[in-house]
Design a protein around this motif. Structure first.
Motif, PDB file in Angstrom:
ATOM      1  N   ARG A 314       0.835  -1.205   0.000  1.00 39.42           N
ATOM      2  CA  ARG A 314       0.000   0.000   0.000  1.00 39.42           C
ATOM      3  C   ARG A 314       0.872   1.258   0.000  1.00 39.42           C
ATOM      4  NH1 ARG A 314      -1.945  -0.202   4.876  1.00 39.42           N
ATOM      5  NH2 ARG A 314      -3.771  -1.499   4.372  1.00 39.42           N
ATOM      6  N   ASN A 315       1.870   1.279   0.842  1.00 39.89           N
ATOM      7  CA  ASN A 315       2.683   2.483   0.991  1.00 39.89           C
ATOM      8  C   ASN A 315       3.515   2.779  -0.255  1.00 39.89           C
ATOM      9  OD1 ASN A 315       1.695   2.873   3.558  1.00 39.89           O
ATOM     10  ND2 ASN A 315       3.437   1.903   4.589  1.00 39.89           N
ATOM     11  N   ILE A 316       4.083   1.742  -0.859  1.00 40.68           N
ATOM     12  CA  ILE A 316       4.900   2.031  -2.051  1.00 40.68           C
ATOM     13  C   ILE A 316       4.022   2.352  -3.254  1.00 40.68           C
ATOM     14  CG2 ILE A 316       6.908   0.754  -1.237  1.00 40.68           C
ATOM     15  CD1 ILE A 316       6.195  -1.506  -3.139  1.00 40.68           C
ATOM     16  N   THR A 317       2.775   1.862  -3.262  1.00 36.24           N
ATOM     17  CA  THR A 317       1.840   2.272  -4.312  1.00 36.24           C
ATOM     18  C   THR A 317       1.570   3.768  -4.203  1.00 36.24           C
ATOM     19  OG1 THR A 317       0.757   0.102  -4.317  1.00 36.24           O
ATOM     20  CG2 THR A 317      -0.471   1.937  -5.258  1.00 36.24           C
ATOM     21  N   VAL A 318       1.283   4.229  -2.997  1.00 37.36           N
ATOM     22  CA  VAL A 318       1.037   5.660  -2.775  1.00 37.36           C
ATOM     23  C   VAL A 318       2.267   6.472  -3.134  1.00 37.36           C
ATOM     24  CG1 VAL A 318       0.516   7.421  -1.040  1.00 37.36           C
ATOM     25  CG2 VAL A 318      -0.690   5.225  -1.000  1.00 37.36           C
ATOM     26  N   ARG A 319       3.431   6.008  -2.700  1.00 26.93           N
ATOM     27  CA  ARG A 319       4.662   6.756  -2.973  1.00 26.93           C
ATOM     28  C   ARG A 319       4.930   6.863  -4.464  1.00 26.93           C
ATOM     29  NH1 ARG A 319      10.752   5.012  -0.978  1.00 26.93           N
ATOM     30  NH2 ARG A 319      11.879   6.631  -2.088  1.00 26.93           N
ATOM     31  N   ALA A 320       4.769   5.748  -5.192  1.00 32.47           N
ATOM     32  CA  ALA A 320       5.037   5.765  -6.629  1.00 32.47           C
ATOM     33  C   ALA A 320       4.062   6.686  -7.361  1.00 32.47           C
ATOM     34  CB  ALA A 320       4.959   4.349  -7.188  1.00 32.47           C
ATOM     35  N   LEU A 321       2.782   6.546  -7.090  1.00 33.97           N
ATOM     36  CA  LEU A 321       1.786   7.339  -7.808  1.00 33.97           C
ATOM     37  C   LEU A 321       1.846   8.807  -7.425  1.00 33.97           C
ATOM     38  CD1 LEU A 321      -1.228   4.858  -7.645  1.00 33.97           C
ATOM     39  CD2 LEU A 321       0.137   5.452  -9.665  1.00 33.97           C
ATOM     40  N   ALA A 322       2.063   9.103  -6.160  1.00 27.62           N
ATOM     41  CA  ALA A 322       2.172  10.492  -5.743  1.00 27.62           C
ATOM     42  C   ALA A 322       3.384  11.156  -6.406  1.00 27.62           C
ATOM     43  CB  ALA A 322       2.287  10.584  -4.218  1.00 27.62           C
ATOM     44  N   GLY A 323       4.462  10.420  -6.531  1.00 28.27           N
ATOM     45  CA  GLY A 323       5.626  10.976  -7.216  1.00 28.27           C
ATOM     46  C   GLY A 323       5.340  11.272  -8.666  1.00 28.27           C
ATOM     47  N   LEU A 324       4.619  10.376  -9.345  1.00 23.50           N
ATOM     48  CA  LEU A 324       4.291  10.583 -10.744  1.00 23.50           C
ATOM     49  C   LEU A 324       3.288  11.730 -10.925  1.00 23.50           C
ATOM     50  CD1 LEU A 324       3.945   6.868 -11.907  1.00 23.50           C
ATOM     51  CD2 LEU A 324       5.854   8.415 -12.343  1.00 23.50           C
TER      52      LEU A 324
END
Length: 330
Positions: A314-324
């Protein structure tokens, strides 16, 4: 290591015919997985068919803006290719996250996709493993399973597919070109690998003797806005504990389209269709990304030692998408 014969075929048809005729033959490309398993006595082929000299080592642009990658293109060469770095940075990031520089210099595109789905018990011939010896049991289910599957596993196997490249290619809806005993055909990468079911020794949908000759990466308008995040126990030469391949297309603040795939969570690279559906057509926020990941992970069944993977993914999904998306995480 068992003594073996060695043959270098003249073309793909000869290679496939050899594998089809010899039940104890195996293809040899980079050998970075096969040779290790041969040394351990896990795989004991009687014949090695060396495909490295076949003309399958080019990267070619396609008319639609996609790429055709030959099966014997080395991982390091693919990661450094100008077209990959410019138009498909997700592939370059995933490749550079894998293994070590020395292994990337040897490993091939086709071999990377076909490396064995495995765990420590698969590689230990003294332990029970249905993948190595069907019917013997799965020592990992109640043993050392920290790094293993939370999605799609069965009582017969909880191993995870180790490829970083495969996760990126699944997200990009790549297609594998395969030469089989019956002739050539295309296989969507999302259909190449299997979940274990009651036959974990069958890791792909390919028939005996099939040879991957190339991978086609279709054009994706937002392919440049993509990333690959990998969590691992050390900075290099380590399999993922969890990973995400993500590409995002925004129309203002609204998610027009998105691609997500997870690694180290299942017997195969895991395309996150539920998460994608939860994101499309909605204004992007980090909270939305977290809910989308939760929708995908609702089917998760953690083992005794890997429940942490659910919040990790969950956390790395948020991190990846928020960065993009260019937003700041809460």
């Amino acid at each position: 290591m068992r003594p073996f014969r060695y043959h270098r075929p003249a073309d793909a048809a000869e290679a496939v015919a050899l594998l089809d005729a010899e039940p104890e033959a195996a293809y040899l490309a980079g050998g970075t997985n096969l040779v290790d398993l041969m040394k351990l006595g896990v795989q004991r082929p009687e014949l090695l068919v060396d495909v490295t000299r076949l003309p399958l080592d080019t990267v070619e642009p396609l008319p639609d803006g996609g790429l055709r990658v030959g099966a014997t293109v080395r991982n390091s060469d693919l990661a450094a290719h100008p077209l990959v770095r410019r138009d498909h940075p997700l592939l370059a990031r995933a490749l550079l996250a894998g293994a070590s520089g020395q292994l990337r210099n040897m490993a091939t595109t086709g071999g990377n996709l076909l490396q064995r789905t495995r765990c420590v018990y698969f590689q230990d011939t003294g332990k029970a493993c249905n993948k190595r010896e069907p019917g013997t049991g799965c020592a990992a289910r109640h043993g050392q399973n920290r790094d293993l599957a939370i999605l799609g596993w069965s009582e017969f196997c909880v191993a995870t597919h180790p490829s970083d490249l495969a996760v990126a290619l699944v997200a990009l809806a790549a297609v594998v070109e395969v030469h089989e005993p019956g002739g050539p055909r295309d296989v969507p990468l999302t259909e190449l690998h299997r979940t274990p079911g009651d036959h974990p020794e069958r890791e792909t949908t390919l028939p005996r003797g099939a040879l991957i000759t190339a991978v086609r990466v279709p054009a994706l308008p937002f392919a440049r806005n993509a990333t690959y995040l990998k969590v691992r126990d050390r900075a290099t030469f380590a399999f993922a504990v969890g990973s995400v391949a993500a590409a995002l297309d925004l129309d203002g603040e609204v998610v027009r389209d998105v691609r997500l795939a997870y690694g180290a969570v299942a017997h195969r690279p895991w395309r996150a269709y539920r998460a994608e559906e939860a994101l499309r057509g909605r204004p992007f926020t980090a909270e939305l990304a977290a809910r989308a990941a939760d929708a995908e992970l609702a089917a998760a069944r953690p083992l005794s030692h890997n429940g942490f993977k659910v919040p990790l993914i969950r956390n790395i999904t948020v991190r990846a998408l928020a960065g993009l998306a260019g937003t700041v995480q809460p």
